[in-house]
Design a protein around this motif. Structure first.
Motif, PDB file in Angstrom:
ATOM      1  N   LEU A  53     -20.991  -1.501  21.307  1.00 28.49           N
ATOM      2  CA  LEU A  53     -20.886  -2.609  22.254  1.00 28.49           C
ATOM      3  C   LEU A  53     -21.742  -3.833  21.886  1.00 28.49           C
ATOM      4  O   LEU A  53     -21.233  -4.930  21.696  1.00 28.49           O
ATOM      5  N   HIS A  54     -23.037  -3.634  21.804  1.00 27.24           N
ATOM      6  CA  HIS A  54     -23.897  -4.806  21.584  1.00 27.24           C
ATOM      7  C   HIS A  54     -23.670  -5.444  20.212  1.00 27.24           C
ATOM      8  O   HIS A  54     -23.515  -6.657  20.092  1.00 27.24           O
ATOM      9  N   ASN A  55     -23.660  -4.633  19.169  1.00 27.39           N
ATOM     10  CA  ASN A  55     -23.511  -5.205  17.821  1.00 27.39           C
ATOM     11  C   ASN A  55     -22.222  -5.991  17.672  1.00 27.39           C
ATOM     12  O   ASN A  55     -22.192  -7.077  17.089  1.00 27.39           O
ATOM     13  N   HIS A 111     -39.973 -12.954  14.282  1.00 24.68           N
ATOM     14  CA  HIS A 111     -40.209 -11.695  14.995  1.00 24.68           C
ATOM     15  C   HIS A 111     -38.907 -10.904  15.126  1.00 24.68           C
ATOM     16  O   HIS A 111     -38.865  -9.704  14.868  1.00 24.68           O
ATOM     17  N   HIS A 112     -37.856 -11.578  15.525  1.00 23.83           N
ATOM     18  CA  HIS A 112     -36.602 -10.880  15.771  1.00 23.83           C
ATOM     19  C   HIS A 112     -36.041 -10.267  14.490  1.00 23.83           C
ATOM     20  O   HIS A 112     -35.598  -9.117  14.475  1.00 23.83           O
ATOM     21  N   TRP A 113     -36.099 -11.020  13.403  1.00 30.01           N
ATOM     22  CA  TRP A 113     -35.588 -10.482  12.144  1.00 30.01           C
ATOM     23  C   TRP A 113     -36.396  -9.257  11.724  1.00 30.01           C
ATOM     24  O   TRP A 113     -35.856  -8.231  11.340  1.00 30.01           O
ATOM     25  N   TRP A 134     -25.507 -13.025  26.276  1.00 36.17           N
ATOM     26  CA  TRP A 134     -25.005 -11.716  25.847  1.00 36.17           C
ATOM     27  C   TRP A 134     -26.064 -10.634  26.106  1.00 36.17           C
ATOM     28  O   TRP A 134     -25.794  -9.583  26.658  1.00 36.17           O
ATOM     29  N   HIS A 135     -27.297 -10.947  25.731  1.00 40.39           N
ATOM     30  CA  HIS A 135     -28.339  -9.937  25.937  1.00 40.39           C
ATOM     31  C   HIS A 135     -28.648  -9.727  27.412  1.00 40.39           C
ATOM     32  O   HIS A 135     -29.085  -8.642  27.801  1.00 40.39           O
ATOM     33  N   LYS A 136     -28.425 -10.736  28.237  1.00 38.58           N
ATOM     34  CA  LYS A 136     -28.644 -10.493  29.657  1.00 38.58           C
ATOM     35  C   LYS A 136     -27.622  -9.471  30.158  1.00 38.58           C
ATOM     36  O   LYS A 136     -27.936  -8.606  30.972  1.00 38.58           O
TER      37      LYS A 136
HETATM   38 CU1  CUO Z   1     -31.780  -8.179  18.449  1.00 35.16          CU
HETATM   39 CU2  CUO Z   1     -28.797  -8.493  19.777  1.00 35.16          CU
HETATM   40  O1  CUO Z   1     -30.148  -9.193  18.602  1.00 35.16           O
HETATM   41  O2  CUO Z   1     -30.234  -7.199  19.058  1.00 35.16           O
END
Ligand code: CUO
Length: 674
Positions: free
Chosen positions: A353-355, A199-201, A393-395
């Motif tokens: 930031l996130h990437n 799903h994530h990919w 990290w996502h939190k």
């Molecule tokens: Cu889906 Cu960090 O992985 O965005």
């Protein structure tokens, strides 16, 4: 440009890269993601390639073959977009696939698959032409099962009779990357699940950072989908007696969670980078892929993002200002924080930031490449969710989004209510009890690993599953007119890992979406039934494990062999958190809203990729719901002392029901017994 004349292409890739899937074009072009075998006028096998003009390939050769390709690396993203663009210049399908066949063994393997799949998604005539696509892990089994299992698969076939259809089944142990004495391994069934990673990919595939393909509310979807992942993970943690995820916000702090994936990145046996406990992220200066980012950059970007959040205003590249309001603020922030460089209002100022968090974390063990180590699983959207640090990290990223939502204040009773509609009752079949347990399903390895012609080598994976269940909603309509009602169904835990009651505010942050659907209520009292399989969040388990086609071959749920494979959507088998052996209490919270006001009409609802809309939207169309994603729990409730009763006071359209999720440590569904 070179012109290739009607050549016959026999794909014969040396065994130097594991992707033996490319050994035969079928998995890509005929049996796999390509046009199906034997349809008149379509690609025969072996592939006969029409004469096509081969464009200058240099923009896509910047990514070497053999290393993981990732949307989080600048060079890779650029090359990937360029390859998609090249493919899109071929208007004729046969030309397109001829081109694909010709470049397949020249460009990075993962990027190739990304580009072919992206092209299929973006071209309506391809979506409509019943193209079948493999699950991504059929093409890349080395991204889901360990090097030892792959070695074993190869060893087993050496000793077999040589019959190419002989069945070989390899059991994959759930403790393959760590033992349970590492407490984080209790969550391995979630983090290493095939459906979750798939799903994530696919999510990142269908929400690309590409100016040629802008999805509706893309930034908001980035926020919401990842927020839901964190909420779901937290529910699983509580199910296993573990505390909620701690956000990773002090960037110079040691990372306590170790992760050793046991996955190889290529056929040489080279592993993904590993991270022992206690490592810190460091400034990086990496030659290949060329990535130079410092912790200071990250902190600077974050300060500017926070500043924008608190001022409610962001600065565009041209110096003008844009307001971050209740309607579009979250969408602007999503594209800014992820970021999608093509859509960020100011990519230089607000940075990446996130990437780059993914990249800095993923390379913390060898930030300059001095030790020639691969990046870790965090560097690739196909593997990132395996690593415990992903959730930390996502939190943190999620906290930034909620910092913004805080500035909007709580919803008013008017925004929450639906006058004249009363949800009288909600119940779940089997006495409000849902049973979870294990399922055993198989993944065919023969398309992705060179197994010397053997076609029937399967990995048997053990995964979470739940017994299908049904909701029953009882609704009263006092308006004397038919009303279109949208039901938003959430589930949230009641107690923390040591049995303390969660506050309602905490519950709203942990609420996972279970379903969202609209119906017309045209009588004063109506009873509605809805099954768990219909959830707007999930896509059927058959989309992940093809062998399930056997089970459903004769039911209306059966997926035609030729139905296009749409990989975005939460996996059905992970819809319900694991719960506990004693039975874990959750609350089901249902809110009914006025669909005549919320609905965004979409052109077609029965086209191939129209499931899993809650986290994936509708391909080529608007997000079907006008409300902010996650409504009503996307906004803070009044304050920490506000209870559910305060929240719903005077409102008849919200209802809660306690449900118990009971985990049975046994196999509930076994492919061998279907
Ligand atoms: Cu889906 Cu960090 O992985 O965005």
């Amino acid at each position: 440009p070179k012109k290739y004349k009607n050549e016959e292409v026999y794909i014969d890739v040396p065994d130097k890269y594991l992707q033996g899937g490319f050994k035969d074009l079928k998995p890509i072009l005929t049996g796999g993601i390509g046009l199906r075998d034997g349809r008149p006028g379509k690609v025969p096998s072996p592939l006969s390639v029409r004469g096509v003009e081969l464009p200058d390939l240099s923009p896509v050769l910047t990514v070497p073959r053999g290393r993981p390709w990732s949307v989080f690396y600048d060079v890779d993203k650029k090359a990937g977009n360029a390859l998609v663009k090249m493919m899109n210049t071929f208007k004729n399908i046969d030309d397109l696939f001829s081109f694909a066949a010709l470049v397949r063994d020249r460009v990075n393997e993962e990027m190739f698959v990304y580009a072919v799949m992206a092209t299929v998604f973006r071209r309506p005539e391809l979506q409509a032409s019943a193209i079948k696509m493999n699950n991504i892990f059929e093409l890349f089994p080395d991204r889901i099962i360990g090097s030892d299992a792959i070695a074993k698969a190869k060893e087993t076939i050496k000793q077999s009779t040589g019959d190419e259809d002989e069945e070989t089944v390899l059991e994959i142990n759930q403790e393959f990357s760590a033992l349970d004495k590492n407490p984080e391994n209790r969550l391995a069934y979630f983090r290493e699940d095939l459906g979750v990673n798939s799903h994530h990919w696919h999510w990142h595939l269908v929400f690309p950072d590409d100016e040629e393909f802008k999805r509706d509310r893309r930034g908001e979807m980035f926020f919401y989908m990842h927020h839901q992942i964190i909420a779901r993970y937290d529910c699983e943690r509580l199910s296993n007696g573990l505390p909620l995820v701690r956000s990773f916000h002090k960037l110079d702090e040691p990372i306590e969670e170790a992760y050793f994936s046991k996955l190889t990145t290529d056929n040489s046996g080279k592993l993904w980078g590993v991270r022992p406990a206690g490592m810190k992220i460091q400034d990086m200066e990496l030659p290949e892929p060329n990535e130079n980012y410092r912790i200071m950059d990250m902190e600077g970007w974050r300060d500017r993002i926070r500043d924008a959040i608190h001022r409610g205003i962001a600065r565009r590249t041209d110096g003008t200002e844009v307001r971050l309001d209740a309607k579009t603020g979250i969408d602007i922030l999503g594209d800014m924080i992820e970021p999608a460089l093509s859509f960020s209002v100011n990519p230089r100022f607000y940075g990446q930031l996130h990437n780059k968090g993914h990249v800095l974390i993923g390379h913390c063990h060898d930030p300059t490449g001095a030790n020639k180590e691969n990046g870790g699983p965090m560097t690739d959207s196909m593997t990132a969710m395996r690593d415990p640090i992903f959730y930390r990290w996502h939190k943190h990223i999620d906290e930034l989004f909620y910092e913004f939502k805080e500035t909007l204040g709580a919803y008013t009773k008017d925004e929450l209510g639906f006058r004249g509609i009363t949800v009288m009752d909600v119940s779940v079949s089997n006495g409000n009890r849902i049973t979870t347990g294990w399922g055993k399903s198989r993944l065919n390895l023969a398309q992705g690993i060179d197994l010397q012609g053997r076609r029937n080598v399967q990995a048997e994976l053990t995964h979470l599953i739940h017994e299908p269940f049904a909701y029953r909603f009882t609704v009263r309509n006092d308006t004397r007119a038919p009303r279109r009602v949208c039901f938003r169904v959430f589930m949230t835990p009641i107690y923390d890992e040591v049995g303390r009651k969660l506050t309602f505010r905490q519950q709203t942050l942990l609420a996972v979406e279970m379903d969202k659907f609209a119906v017309t209520v045209n009588a004063p009292m109506v009873q509605l039934d809805r099954t768990s399989r219909e959830s707007s969040v999930t896509i059927p388990i058959e989309r992940f494990f093809r062998v399930y086609e056997r089970r459903t071959a004769n039911t209306s749920d059966a997926l035609s062999n030729y139905e296009m494979f749409c990989g975005c959507g939460w996996p059905e088998h992970m819809l319900v958190p694991k719960g506990s052996a004693e039975g874990m209490q959750f609350e089901l919270i249902v809110i009914a809203t006025d669909w005549s006001k919320d609905e965004v009409p979409v052109k077609t609802t029965n086209k191939p990729c129209s499931r899993g809309t809650s986290y994936c939207g509708v391909l080529d169309d608007k997000y079907p719901d006008k409300r902010p994603m996650g409504f009503p729990f996307d906004r803070p409730i009044e304050d920490a002392t506000t209870t559910y009763e305060d929240f719903t006071e005077g409102l008849t359209n919200i209802f809660k029901r306690e449900v118990v999720v009971q985990f049975k440590d046994e196999v509930l569904l076994n492919i061998n017994r279907l």
